[in-house]
Design an enzyme around this catalytic site. Sequence first.
Site, short mmCIF file in Angstrom:
data_model
loop_
_atom_site.label_atom_id
_atom_site.label_comp_id
_atom_site.label_asym_id
_atom_site.label_seq_id
_atom_site.Cartn_x
_atom_site.Cartn_y
_atom_site.Cartn_z
N ARG A 226 93.82 -7.16 -11.36
CA ARG A 226 94.44 -5.91 -10.97
C ARG A 226 95.36 -6.20 -9.80
NH1 ARG A 226 93.17 -4.31 -15.24
NH2 ARG A 226 91.96 -2.43 -15.80
N ILE B 34 86.01 -12.81 -18.41
CA ILE B 34 87.33 -13.44 -18.39
C ILE B 34 87.30 -14.70 -17.52
CG2 ILE B 34 89.72 -13.15 -17.62
CD1 ILE B 34 89.39 -10.15 -18.42
N ASP C 93 100.51 -11.21 -13.64
CA ASP C 93 100.60 -10.29 -14.79
C ASP C 93 100.41 -8.85 -14.34
OD1 ASP C 93 100.84 -9.80 -17.65
OD2 ASP C 93 98.73 -9.21 -17.58
N GLU D 249 102.40 -1.01 -10.10
CA GLU D 249 103.15 -1.19 -11.34
C GLU D 249 103.29 0.15 -12.08
OE1 GLU D 249 99.82 -2.65 -14.49
OE2 GLU D 249 100.18 -4.07 -12.87
N HIS E 160 101.93 -6.91 -17.29
CA HIS E 160 100.56 -6.51 -17.61
C HIS E 160 100.31 -6.59 -19.12
CE1 HIS E 160 97.03 -3.85 -16.01
NE2 HIS E 160 96.62 -4.75 -16.90
N ILE F 254 95.58 -12.16 -13.00
CA ILE F 254 95.52 -11.46 -14.29
C ILE F 254 94.49 -10.34 -14.22
CG2 ILE F 254 96.45 -13.23 -15.82
CD1 ILE F 254 92.69 -12.82 -15.12
N LEU G 209 83.70 -14.26 -11.57
CA LEU G 209 83.28 -15.02 -12.75
C LEU G 209 82.60 -14.10 -13.75
CD1 LEU G 209 83.51 -18.07 -13.54
CD2 LEU G 209 81.07 -18.22 -13.05
N GLY G 210 83.36 -13.11 -14.26
CA GLY G 210 82.89 -12.28 -15.35
C GLY G 210 83.23 -12.93 -16.68
N SER H 247 81.90 -15.03 -6.29
CA SER H 247 81.50 -13.68 -6.69
C SER H 247 80.46 -13.23 -5.68
CB SER H 247 80.94 -13.68 -8.12
OG SER H 247 79.84 -14.56 -8.22
N ARG H 248 80.05 -11.98 -5.78
CA ARG H 248 79.14 -11.44 -4.77
C ARG H 248 77.84 -12.24 -4.67
NH1 ARG H 248 79.14 -5.21 -6.49
NH2 ARG H 248 79.31 -6.24 -8.52
#
Length: 314
Positions: free
Chosen positions: A232, A154, A256, A261, A279, A230, A151-152, A174-175
């Site tokens: 990595r 993006i 994506d 890749e 991507h 979306i 939950l950053g 998240s952590r």
Amino acid sequence: MPIPLLVAIELSPDHRSFIKGAGFEVYAAPTVSERAEIIRSRGDEIRAVLTNGTTGFGAHEIASLPNLEIICALGAGYENVGVAAARARGIIVTHGPGANAASVADHAMALLMSIARDVVQSDAAVRRGDWVRARHMRPMISGKKLGILGLGNIGEQIAKRGFGGFGMPIAYHSRKPRDGSPWLHLPTPTALAEWSDYFVVATPGGAATRRLVGTAVLDALGPEGFLINIARGSVVDTAALIEALRDGRIAGAALDVIDGEPEVPSELIALRNVIITPHLAGLSPEAVQATVQLVLNNLQAHFRGRPVLTPVIG
């Protein structure tokens, strides 16, 4: 006198000119061989590097540039930049958190809707003349549970789109829980997947998250669940994903990013219940201009003796 800048990634001529006009001598080297040649011929001159998290700039390359002062990662990711090696030499590393967040969040929702409603496959079927066979029931999005891994900037924007646009209950992992977040925090990726109808991967890449989404998480997501990535490609175990898609243990995936890749496994391409884009989530004109502008702002701040705006911390 222009400041020598090594650009280790693809950058449009307009953006190279934009940076050059701000007082930098741009050495474009988007391939490994071009980068090696610039380092060999101009290594003593280079004072700044522009890269991204996927391409990176490793410790051995940093060691080859004796006058390097700053490395700027275009976009939020910096997982393949030799941050420890840079810090050991007092080299500043910056990145671009939030600059392309809206574009990536938009694309995440586009992928989610496309895989849920079978948009890509149905379009292809109609073009083949299979109108009748293309008509089949697909799950709704409104009111379904949206789980977000990471939950950053993006992830938060994806949550707001899901909740505000589709009335989706939101949970995340998240952590640690984010202070003041209205969304439900769950303790593990597996618990989040078990809760979710749609599971969006939005966590950073790097060693700490490599193959975080594997067989256990996919099995928890289940045969009616959808995976959207979306973030990595390295976060998802590709072999485990192929097996889960092939065996019907999850309903579908929209990707994506792919580990390794631009090479994409033929087994993944052959599957009908997957959508793949190259991507491009952050490749809107607005997002690219914002990320390049942020890079330039960081470069100018550093070379004018001011603190950079978005240093890599921790």
